[in-house]
Design a protein around this motif. Structure first.
Motif, PDB file in Angstrom:
ATOM      1  N   GLU A  94      49.888  -1.318-134.060  1.00 17.16           N
ATOM      2  CA  GLU A  94      49.047  -2.223-134.854  1.00 17.16           C
ATOM      3  C   GLU A  94      48.122  -3.028-133.944  1.00 17.16           C
ATOM      4  O   GLU A  94      46.948  -3.234-134.255  1.00 17.16           O
ATOM      5  N   ALA A 154      43.687  -3.689-133.272  1.00 17.29           N
ATOM      6  CA  ALA A 154      43.154  -5.045-133.437  1.00 17.29           C
ATOM      7  C   ALA A 154      42.022  -5.338-132.467  1.00 17.29           C
ATOM      8  O   ALA A 154      42.051  -6.324-131.734  1.00 17.29           O
ATOM      9  N   THR A 201      40.558  -4.440-140.700  1.00 17.22           N
ATOM     10  CA  THR A 201      39.890  -5.341-139.773  1.00 17.22           C
ATOM     11  C   THR A 201      40.257  -6.794-140.041  1.00 17.22           C
ATOM     12  O   THR A 201      40.533  -7.562-139.110  1.00 17.22           O
ATOM     13  N   SER A 246      43.942  -7.381-138.911  1.00 17.36           N
ATOM     14  CA  SER A 246      44.396  -7.052-137.562  1.00 17.36           C
ATOM     15  C   SER A 246      43.956  -8.055-136.509  1.00 17.36           C
ATOM     16  O   SER A 246      44.599  -8.192-135.472  1.00 17.36           O
ATOM     17  N   PHE A 247      42.848  -8.787-136.762  1.00 16.20           N
ATOM     18  CA  PHE A 247      42.359  -9.692-135.721  1.00 16.20           C
ATOM     19  C   PHE A 247      42.796 -11.128-135.998  1.00 16.20           C
ATOM     20  O   PHE A 247      43.830 -11.564-135.552  1.00 16.20           O
TER      21      PHE A 247
END
Length: 288
Positions: free
Chosen positions: A139, A143, A160, A163-164
């Protein structure tokens, strides 16, 4: 009203408008989008609306005829793109290699665990622990730092935004294709962004969608956007009962420009470099 902006922004908006023959409100709303992007979730208004927390993400729509210079508005997002590039370079050089090394070690550990089957020697860790760590690493590999998104499908936006840092801003210089997908006019509606996602992520509400090909996709973050569009696209959007009836327009700030003047040469080729430098420094300060 331009008077609501600090003097620096007023100068940039007025000079951009004079040079590129665009309207001042177009520049002002673009600046608001860039500031919204930079703030993210770091500034919250408590009780701005009774009993609610209000975040800085906005939906902004800018209409302008073809050839009217609206693409020049994207320059207000340049400092954010520069910061994004710096973050991605750092990720590729420092973070990604370490994650790949962890991935290889975990995969090796799984193979060794498999080879021990049937033997009396107890493993150091159970398989579920290794799979859990491997899933976390995989995962993290997805990111990549992303501050600005372009045209994307819903699954890509979900990945998106989750993940960040759970905040994402979409900037489109030509938003017609994205709008048609949001309204469900794409050929493969299941693979397209839909109105539910945009409505839910505007207010940080849970989003869930079950698809045949991808299974369930879920998100709970914050989404902002600046979409540039031509008048015909705006009319299509406004004629949608789905978009108007479900409150999409209630979430949007509009600038509907009518200027059709074609940009011509000017004695001033660009706003003051000092003003641009100060503007970039301010946005990067917010981003940090």
């Amino acid at each position: 009203p331009i008077d609501a902006f600090p003097p620096l922004i007023q100068r940039l908006a007025e000079k951009q408008s004079r040079i590129h023959k665009i309207e001042v409100p177009q520049s002002c709303l673009s600046v608001l989008g860039a500031v919204s992007n930079s703030i993210g979730t770091s500034i919250i208004a408590d009780n701005f609306a009774p009993g609610r927390l209000t975040y800085g993400n906005i939906f902004s729509l800018i209409t302008s005829p073809p050839g009217s210079g609206k693409t020049t508005l994207l320059r207000f997002f340049d400092p954010i793109r520069e910061t994004e590039q710096e973050l991605q370079e750092k990720y590729k050089k420092e973070v990604y290699p370490k994650l790949k090394d962890q991935q290889r070690k975990l995969e090796k550990e799984l193979k060794e665990l498999d080879s021990r089957k049937g033997k009396n020697k107890a493993p150091k860790r159970q398989a579920f622990e290794i799979y859990r760590d491997l899933a976390e690493v995989q995962e993290a590999l997805q990111a990549t730092p992303t501050l600005i998104a372009g045209k994307s499908t819903t699954p890509c936006l979900v990945r998106t935004i989750m993940s960040f840092d759970k905040y994402l801003f979409q900037v489109l210089d030509e938003s017609s294709a994205q709008i048609f997908q949001v309204l469900g006019l794409g050929v493969k509606n299941e693979e397209c962004p839909d109105l539910d996602f945009f409505l839910s992520q505007y207010s940080n509400s849970p989003y869930s969608n079950d698809t045949v090909t991808r299974g369930r996709i879920t998100a709970q973050g914050w989404l902002g956007l600046t979409w540039l569009m031509q008048p015909l696209v705006k009319q299509k959007l406004q004629s949608s009962k789905e978009a108007s009836g479900r409150g999409f327009f209630a979430r949007c700030l509009f600038v509907d420009a009518r200027n059709t003047e074609i940009p011509i040469s000017d004695d001033l080729s660009e706003p003051s470099k000092q003003d641009w430098a100060a503007y970039a420094l301010g946005l990067k300060g917010l981003l940090s």
